[in-house]
Structure formats: C-alpha cells, structure tokens
Write an enzyme that holds these catalytic residues in place. Sequence first.
Site, PDB file in Angstrom:
ATOM      1  N   ASN A  13       0.836  -1.212   0.000  1.00 45.50           N
ATOM      2  CA  ASN A  13       0.000   0.000   0.000  1.00 45.50           C
ATOM      3  C   ASN A  13       0.867   1.258   0.000  1.00 45.50           C
ATOM      4  O   ASN A  13       0.535   2.241  -0.658  1.00 45.50           O
ATOM      5  CB  ASN A  13      -0.963  -0.006   1.192  1.00 45.50           C
ATOM      6  CG  ASN A  13      -2.179  -0.870   0.925  1.00 45.50           C
ATOM      7  OD1 ASN A  13      -3.063  -0.496   0.153  1.00 45.50           O
ATOM      8  ND2 ASN A  13      -2.215  -2.052   1.526  1.00 45.50           N
ATOM      9  N   ILE A  50      -2.728   1.859  17.895  1.00 41.57           N
ATOM     10  CA  ILE A  50      -2.106   3.180  18.070  1.00 41.57           C
ATOM     11  C   ILE A  50      -2.467   3.748  19.450  1.00 41.57           C
ATOM     12  O   ILE A  50      -3.498   3.414  20.023  1.00 41.57           O
ATOM     13  CB  ILE A  50      -2.526   4.165  16.947  1.00 41.57           C
ATOM     14  CG1 ILE A  50      -4.024   4.417  16.965  1.00 41.57           C
ATOM     15  CG2 ILE A  50      -2.048   3.682  15.588  1.00 41.57           C
ATOM     16  CD1 ILE A  50      -4.432   5.620  16.115  1.00 41.57           C
ATOM     17  N   HIS A  97      -8.359  -0.999   5.672  1.00 46.20           N
ATOM     18  CA  HIS A  97      -8.667  -2.303   6.273  1.00 46.20           C
ATOM     19  C   HIS A  97      -9.152  -3.251   5.171  1.00 46.20           C
ATOM     20  O   HIS A  97      -9.984  -2.861   4.337  1.00 46.20           O
ATOM     21  CB  HIS A  97      -9.732  -2.144   7.370  1.00 46.20           C
ATOM     22  CG  HIS A  97      -9.991  -3.431   8.073  1.00 46.20           C
ATOM     23  ND1 HIS A  97      -9.146  -3.924   9.052  1.00 46.20           N
ATOM     24  CD2 HIS A  97     -10.954  -4.354   7.908  1.00 46.20           C
ATOM     25  CE1 HIS A  97      -9.598  -5.096   9.463  1.00 46.20           C
ATOM     26  NE2 HIS A  97     -10.702  -5.374   8.789  1.00 46.20           N
ATOM     27  N   GLU A 154      -7.629  -2.244  -2.484  1.00 44.76           N
ATOM     28  CA  GLU A 154      -6.772  -1.427  -1.604  1.00 44.76           C
ATOM     29  C   GLU A 154      -5.895  -0.432  -2.353  1.00 44.76           C
ATOM     30  O   GLU A 154      -5.838   0.750  -1.993  1.00 44.76           O
ATOM     31  CB  GLU A 154      -5.886  -2.337  -0.751  1.00 44.76           C
ATOM     32  CG  GLU A 154      -6.668  -3.203   0.202  1.00 44.76           C
ATOM     33  CD  GLU A 154      -5.769  -3.943   1.167  1.00 44.76           C
ATOM     34  OE1 GLU A 154      -4.850  -3.342   1.730  1.00 44.76           O
ATOM     35  OE2 GLU A 154      -5.998  -5.154   1.367  1.00 44.76           O
TER      36      GLU A 154
HETATM   37  C1  GAR Z   1      -3.085  -4.795   3.900  1.00 48.35           C
HETATM   38  O1  GAR Z   1      -3.937  -5.792   3.374  1.00 48.35           O
HETATM   39  C2  GAR Z   1      -3.864  -3.874   4.831  1.00 48.35           C
HETATM   40  O2  GAR Z   1      -5.176  -3.627   4.402  1.00 48.35           O
HETATM   41  C3  GAR Z   1      -3.859  -4.682   6.103  1.00 48.35           C
HETATM   42  O3  GAR Z   1      -2.552  -5.217   6.177  1.00 48.35           O
HETATM   43  C4  GAR Z   1      -2.070  -5.427   4.850  1.00 48.35           C
HETATM   44  C5  GAR Z   1      -0.705  -4.781   4.715  1.00 48.35           C
HETATM   45  O4  GAR Z   1      -0.135  -5.034   3.451  1.00 48.35           O
HETATM   46  N1  GAR Z   1      -4.222  -3.866   7.234  1.00 48.35           N
HETATM   47  C6  GAR Z   1      -4.920  -4.328   8.272  1.00 48.35           C
HETATM   48  O5  GAR Z   1      -5.263  -5.482   8.372  1.00 48.35           O
HETATM   49  C7  GAR Z   1      -5.262  -3.286   9.320  1.00 48.35           C
HETATM   50  N2  GAR Z   1      -6.209  -3.802  10.278  1.00 48.35           N
HETATM   51  P1  GAR Z   1       0.997  -4.106   2.857  1.00 48.35           P
HETATM   52  O6  GAR Z   1       2.075  -3.989   3.935  1.00 48.35           O
HETATM   53  O7  GAR Z   1       1.497  -4.870   1.662  1.00 48.35           O
HETATM   54  O8  GAR Z   1       0.393  -2.774   2.494  1.00 48.35           O
END
Ligand code: GAR
Length: 208
Positions: free
Chosen positions: A14, A94, A110, A181
């Site tokens: 992300n 946090i 999320h 995302e």
């Molecule tokens: C992503 O899928 C994000 O939506 C999730 O962690 C992953 C991180 O991937 N976040 C959560 O679950 C927050 N509760 P990334 O490091 O490749 O962006």
Amino acid sequence: MLKIVVCVSGGGTNLQAIIDGIAAGSITNTEIVGVISNNPGVKSLDRAAAAGIPAFVVRPKDYAVRDDFHKAFLDKLAELQPDLIVLAGFLVRIPEEMVKRYPGRIINIHPSLIPSFCGTGYYGLKVHEKALERGVKVTGATVHFVNEGMDEGPIISQKAVQVLEGDTPEVLQKRVMEEAEWILLPQAIDDIANGRVCMENGRSVRKV
Ligand code: GAR
C-alpha cells in the site's frame, strides 16, 4: 501541499501504491515526509529508501513498557509534523493520545467491508482467513478516518471484491489488494489533499 507520514509493519504494497500514485500524478498536492515502521528489516523500509523517503523504526520491543513505546512513536510523529497520518498495513494498536492529537487527520486501510471482519484480532491475512471460514461471497476493502474505536471511525470509501471458489487466504488477499486497496487508498489521499473529503462532526464528508 499535504504532508503525510505513512505507518507500516510489513511488505508495504500500500505504501508502494502511494509512492507510485504521487510519481504518476494520480495523487496530487501530496508529499510523503516520512515512513514509520514498528518492525526492522521489512520490505516497506526498502521501498521508502528506494523512493528517497526518510524512514524510521520505532519498535515496541525496544521499550520496557508500552507507554514508553507510545511516547517514542508520538515524538517521532511530532518531529515529522504531518498534516495526515496514513496507516497502511500498520498492525499495531495506536496510542489513544494520537487520536486526540490528530483528530480527523489519521486514516486507515482495512482489508474487508467494515463492519464485517474487523476489530480486535482482525488484521492482515487473518481477515481473509475469517472471510473464507464464514463463506462470504463478497468481501473488499475500506478506507476510514481513525477514531478511538478499533476499525470504528467514519468510512471514507469501500470497494467490493468477489470471493471465488477455491480461494486461499493468500489468493484472496492479493485480489483484494489489486482490485480494492491499491485503488482506494491513493484515491482517499488525493481527495483529502485536494479538499474533497474531510471529517466533520464525527462523519466523513465528501464535498461536491
Ligand atoms: C493490507 O492488506 C492492509 O489492508 C492490512 O494489512 C495489509 C498490509 O499489506 N491492514 C490491516 O489489516 C489493518 N487492520 P501491505 O504492507 O502490503 O500494504
């Protein structure tokens, strides 16, 4: 220019979508002034370095008590003076104080359609495991402002993604990232940076 700090814990896909969006001009009026990771040695930090963005590690383990970690994390944020804090796969709860200090100025991505599969214990791959266990046919992603609750803040945007026969958590995670995302999060930042979205009276408001 909206100064953002991106908080990460792992792979940072992300974060990469935000870096690429700024480079491509699909996110305008925005500068990443820092990346903060709670984990050393993660790919997110390489991505920040490759883009020439200052990156910092603030690790809970390095502090005797949680309050000390929170203080160090808040001090680092204060030093970077962000207009907006983006939780992009930041898998640490946090500090409450952070929400007080930055009201309407923290957003989170999320990997489900909130209020499904969210709250305590629902993060990363676990979210997709639970969605598959429950047998939902549609899942997705949500970008929301962060308030005191866990995944309870005002919703900015959501996008649905089909669950397909034979999906594993990993396959579903990849589809949710690609189809939702990496599109939603850059869009939300661009909307905030250009005054099209903000938080008002505890609601996410879109200006036309
Ligand atoms: C992503 O899928 C994000 O939506 C999730 O962690 C992953 C991180 O991937 N976040 C959560 O679950 C927050 N509760 P990334 O490091 O490749 O962006």
